[in-house]
Design a protein around this motif. Sequence first.
Motif, PDB file in Angstrom:
ATOM      1  N   VAL A 143      17.563 -41.589  41.765  1.00  0.00           N
ATOM      2  CA  VAL A 143      17.279 -40.239  41.270  1.00  0.00           C
ATOM      3  C   VAL A 143      15.911 -39.781  41.780  1.00  0.00           C
ATOM      4  O   VAL A 143      14.955 -40.563  41.786  1.00  0.00           O
ATOM      5  CB  VAL A 143      17.274 -40.203  39.719  1.00  0.00           C
ATOM      6  CG1 VAL A 143      16.975 -38.795  39.212  1.00  0.00           C
ATOM      7  CG2 VAL A 143      18.593 -40.704  39.154  1.00  0.00           C
ATOM      8  N   VAL A 144      15.849 -38.530  42.189  1.00  0.00           N
ATOM      9  CA  VAL A 144      14.577 -37.868  42.499  1.00  0.00           C
ATOM     10  C   VAL A 144      14.404 -36.711  41.529  1.00  0.00           C
ATOM     11  O   VAL A 144      15.356 -35.970  41.256  1.00  0.00           O
ATOM     12  CB  VAL A 144      14.544 -37.344  43.952  1.00  0.00           C
ATOM     13  CG1 VAL A 144      13.397 -36.354  44.149  1.00  0.00           C
ATOM     14  CG2 VAL A 144      14.407 -38.489  44.935  1.00  0.00           C
ATOM     15  N   ILE A 145      13.193 -36.550  40.997  1.00  0.00           N
ATOM     16  CA  ILE A 145      12.885 -35.438  40.103  1.00  0.00           C
ATOM     17  C   ILE A 145      11.679 -34.686  40.655  1.00  0.00           C
ATOM     18  O   ILE A 145      10.611 -35.259  40.838  1.00  0.00           O
ATOM     19  CB  ILE A 145      12.598 -35.917  38.667  1.00  0.00           C
ATOM     20  CG1 ILE A 145      13.820 -36.645  38.086  1.00  0.00           C
ATOM     21  CG2 ILE A 145      12.205 -34.743  37.782  1.00  0.00           C
ATOM     22  CD1 ILE A 145      13.580 -37.260  36.715  1.00  0.00           C
ATOM     23  N   THR A 146      11.865 -33.406  40.945  1.00  0.00           N
ATOM     24  CA  THR A 146      10.766 -32.548  41.391  1.00  0.00           C
ATOM     25  C   THR A 146      10.709 -31.328  40.484  1.00  0.00           C
ATOM     26  O   THR A 146      11.657 -30.552  40.413  1.00  0.00           O
ATOM     27  CB  THR A 146      10.967 -32.097  42.854  1.00  0.00           C
ATOM     28  OG1 THR A 146      12.314 -31.643  43.038  1.00  0.00           O
ATOM     29  CG2 THR A 146      10.703 -33.241  43.817  1.00  0.00           C
ATOM     30  N   GLY A 147       9.615 -31.167  39.792  1.00  0.00           N
ATOM     31  CA  GLY A 147       9.432 -30.040  38.891  1.00  0.00           C
ATOM     32  C   GLY A 147       8.284 -29.157  39.342  1.00  0.00           C
ATOM     33  O   GLY A 147       7.136 -29.595  39.362  1.00  0.00           O
ATOM     34  N   PHE A 148       8.586 -27.937  39.726  1.00  0.00           N
ATOM     35  CA  PHE A 148       7.570 -26.965  40.140  1.00  0.00           C
ATOM     36  C   PHE A 148       6.675 -27.540  41.236  1.00  0.00           C
ATOM     37  O   PHE A 148       5.455 -27.406  41.214  1.00  0.00           O
ATOM     38  CB  PHE A 148       6.752 -26.511  38.930  1.00  0.00           C
ATOM     39  CG  PHE A 148       7.610 -25.909  37.856  1.00  0.00           C
ATOM     40  CD1 PHE A 148       8.064 -24.611  37.960  1.00  0.00           C
ATOM     41  CD2 PHE A 148       8.026 -26.674  36.771  1.00  0.00           C
ATOM     42  CE1 PHE A 148       8.896 -24.058  36.996  1.00  0.00           C
ATOM     43  CE2 PHE A 148       8.858 -26.135  35.794  1.00  0.00           C
ATOM     44  CZ  PHE A 148       9.297 -24.822  35.902  1.00  0.00           C
ATOM     45  N   LEU A 149       7.304 -28.197  42.182  1.00  0.00           N
ATOM     46  CA  LEU A 149       6.613 -28.781  43.331  1.00  0.00           C
ATOM     47  C   LEU A 149       6.682 -27.864  44.545  1.00  0.00           C
ATOM     48  O   LEU A 149       5.665 -27.548  45.171  1.00  0.00           O
ATOM     49  CB  LEU A 149       7.231 -30.134  43.681  1.00  0.00           C
ATOM     50  CG  LEU A 149       6.736 -30.793  44.975  1.00  0.00           C
ATOM     51  CD1 LEU A 149       5.302 -31.299  44.795  1.00  0.00           C
ATOM     52  CD2 LEU A 149       7.657 -31.934  45.403  1.00  0.00           C
ATOM     53  N   PHE A 150       7.873 -27.416  44.890  1.00  0.00           N
ATOM     54  CA  PHE A 150       8.069 -26.736  46.161  1.00  0.00           C
ATOM     55  C   PHE A 150       7.520 -25.311  46.178  1.00  0.00           C
ATOM     56  O   PHE A 150       7.414 -24.710  47.242  1.00  0.00           O
ATOM     57  CB  PHE A 150       9.551 -26.730  46.532  1.00  0.00           C
ATOM     58  CG  PHE A 150      10.080 -28.107  46.845  1.00  0.00           C
ATOM     59  CD1 PHE A 150       9.400 -28.942  47.720  1.00  0.00           C
ATOM     60  CD2 PHE A 150      11.248 -28.579  46.256  1.00  0.00           C
ATOM     61  CE1 PHE A 150       9.876 -30.215  48.013  1.00  0.00           C
ATOM     62  CE2 PHE A 150      11.726 -29.846  46.545  1.00  0.00           C
ATOM     63  CZ  PHE A 150      11.035 -30.666  47.422  1.00  0.00           C
ATOM     64  N   ASP A 151       7.159 -24.750  45.014  1.00  0.00           N
ATOM     65  CA  ASP A 151       6.562 -23.409  45.029  1.00  0.00           C
ATOM     66  C   ASP A 151       5.172 -23.417  45.659  1.00  0.00           C
ATOM     67  O   ASP A 151       4.566 -22.366  45.862  1.00  0.00           O
ATOM     68  CB  ASP A 151       6.520 -22.800  43.621  1.00  0.00           C
ATOM     69  CG  ASP A 151       5.809 -23.681  42.605  1.00  0.00           C
ATOM     70  OD1 ASP A 151       4.669 -24.092  42.870  1.00  0.00           O
ATOM     71  OD2 ASP A 151       6.389 -23.942  41.541  1.00  0.00           O
ATOM     72  N   ASN A 152       4.655 -24.611  45.974  1.00  0.00           N
ATOM     73  CA  ASN A 152       3.364 -24.734  46.645  1.00  0.00           C
ATOM     74  C   ASN A 152       3.499 -24.817  48.164  1.00  0.00           C
ATOM     75  O   ASN A 152       2.498 -24.974  48.865  1.00  0.00           O
ATOM     76  CB  ASN A 152       2.637 -25.991  46.155  1.00  0.00           C
ATOM     77  CG  ASN A 152       2.262 -25.907  44.690  1.00  0.00           C
ATOM     78  OD1 ASN A 152       1.387 -25.143  44.312  1.00  0.00           O
ATOM     79  ND2 ASN A 152       2.944 -26.680  43.851  1.00  0.00           N
ATOM     80  N   TYR A 153       4.721 -24.736  48.665  1.00  0.00           N
ATOM     81  CA  TYR A 153       4.965 -24.935  50.098  1.00  0.00           C
ATOM     82  C   TYR A 153       5.480 -23.659  50.755  1.00  0.00           C
ATOM     83  O   TYR A 153       6.300 -22.941  50.180  1.00  0.00           O
ATOM     84  CB  TYR A 153       5.994 -26.045  50.319  1.00  0.00           C
ATOM     85  CG  TYR A 153       5.487 -27.424  49.992  1.00  0.00           C
ATOM     86  CD1 TYR A 153       4.976 -28.260  50.983  1.00  0.00           C
ATOM     87  CD2 TYR A 153       5.517 -27.901  48.683  1.00  0.00           C
ATOM     88  CE1 TYR A 153       4.521 -29.524  50.683  1.00  0.00           C
ATOM     89  CE2 TYR A 153       5.062 -29.170  48.374  1.00  0.00           C
ATOM     90  CZ  TYR A 153       4.565 -29.975  49.385  1.00  0.00           C
ATOM     91  OH  TYR A 153       4.098 -31.235  49.074  1.00  0.00           O
ATOM     92  N   ALA A 154       5.023 -23.425  51.975  1.00  0.00           N
ATOM     93  CA  ALA A 154       5.576 -22.353  52.790  1.00  0.00           C
ATOM     94  C   ALA A 154       6.884 -22.845  53.409  1.00  0.00           C
ATOM     95  O   ALA A 154       7.108 -24.048  53.559  1.00  0.00           O
ATOM     96  CB  ALA A 154       4.585 -21.960  53.891  1.00  0.00           C
ATOM     97  N   ASP A 155       7.743 -21.904  53.785  1.00  0.00           N
ATOM     98  CA  ASP A 155       9.032 -22.272  54.386  1.00  0.00           C
ATOM     99  C   ASP A 155       8.844 -23.154  55.620  1.00  0.00           C
ATOM    100  O   ASP A 155       9.643 -24.064  55.864  1.00  0.00           O
ATOM    101  CB  ASP A 155       9.806 -21.009  54.777  1.00  0.00           C
ATOM    102  CG  ASP A 155      10.530 -20.385  53.588  1.00  0.00           C
ATOM    103  OD1 ASP A 155      11.256 -21.116  52.880  1.00  0.00           O
ATOM    104  OD2 ASP A 155      10.374 -19.184  53.363  1.00  0.00           O
ATOM    105  N   ALA A 156       7.783 -22.912  56.378  1.00  0.00           N
ATOM    106  CA  ALA A 156       7.554 -23.686  57.601  1.00  0.00           C
ATOM    107  C   ALA A 156       7.154 -25.124  57.318  1.00  0.00           C
ATOM    108  O   ALA A 156       7.417 -26.029  58.118  1.00  0.00           O
ATOM    109  CB  ALA A 156       6.476 -23.009  58.448  1.00  0.00           C
ATOM    110  N   ASP A 157       6.514 -25.350  56.161  1.00  0.00           N
ATOM    111  CA  ASP A 157       6.017 -26.696  55.825  1.00  0.00           C
ATOM    112  C   ASP A 157       6.995 -27.483  54.961  1.00  0.00           C
ATOM    113  O   ASP A 157       6.917 -28.717  54.892  1.00  0.00           O
ATOM    114  CB  ASP A 157       4.677 -26.588  55.080  1.00  0.00           C
ATOM    115  CG  ASP A 157       3.617 -25.881  55.905  1.00  0.00           C
ATOM    116  OD1 ASP A 157       3.598 -26.101  57.132  1.00  0.00           O
ATOM    117  OD2 ASP A 157       2.824 -25.117  55.332  1.00  0.00           O
TER     118      ASP A 157
END
Length: 207
Positions: free
Chosen positions: A106-120
């Motif tokens: 299992v992987v859990i990511t909570g409010f992580l990817f909102d810190n990333y640009a689409d390119a990164d």
Amino acid sequence: MAANYNKTAWFYDSLARLVFGSALKNSQKHLLPLVPKNARILIVGGGTGQTLEDLAALQYEGLHITFIEISANMTALARKRNVGNNEVVFIVEAIEQVQLKSEFDVVITGFLFDNYADADLPVTFNHINSVLKPGGLWLNTDFQLTGKWWQPLLLKSMYTFFRMFSPIPVSNLPEVDKVFVLKRYKAIASATFYGDFILTRAYKKSH
């Protein structure tokens, strides 16, 4: 690399409750019952560790959790959580810098990817994806825009506020769901909170 919320750790949870009430907490715990017993779990960007307590409330023992958080202050708070008899390894580092074995159920990511640009985003996504077993479960919770007038305003306010404390290289949400689709994940459950502004979704990795 995600932003470091070290300077906001001491008031982060209080601010979240002030703005969102219980929505942030409820969204991240909503799909935790899907986690199988005795699972090996990777939590990325775990913040102050509320998910550790929520998991322990469901499964008091038998879980093997690797908790990765770039903020030392956030991790210090997470270490104080009641994790039951579950095994937890804490790592203070950006996920991109951590080398892990491909062994997680299992992987859990909570409010992580909102810190990333689409390119990164793909680099970090692929790094995490590489350690999740085929058929594994990925629980992702984050903000989304669904066309309601107030959502972009609130999102901009959030980015502006936290940028006062830490460099945040983005001002818009990346298209995370497209990356899951591209990597052949299947969405198996989802729910929305706070006027659809928060989406939590469970994805199953293809075999």
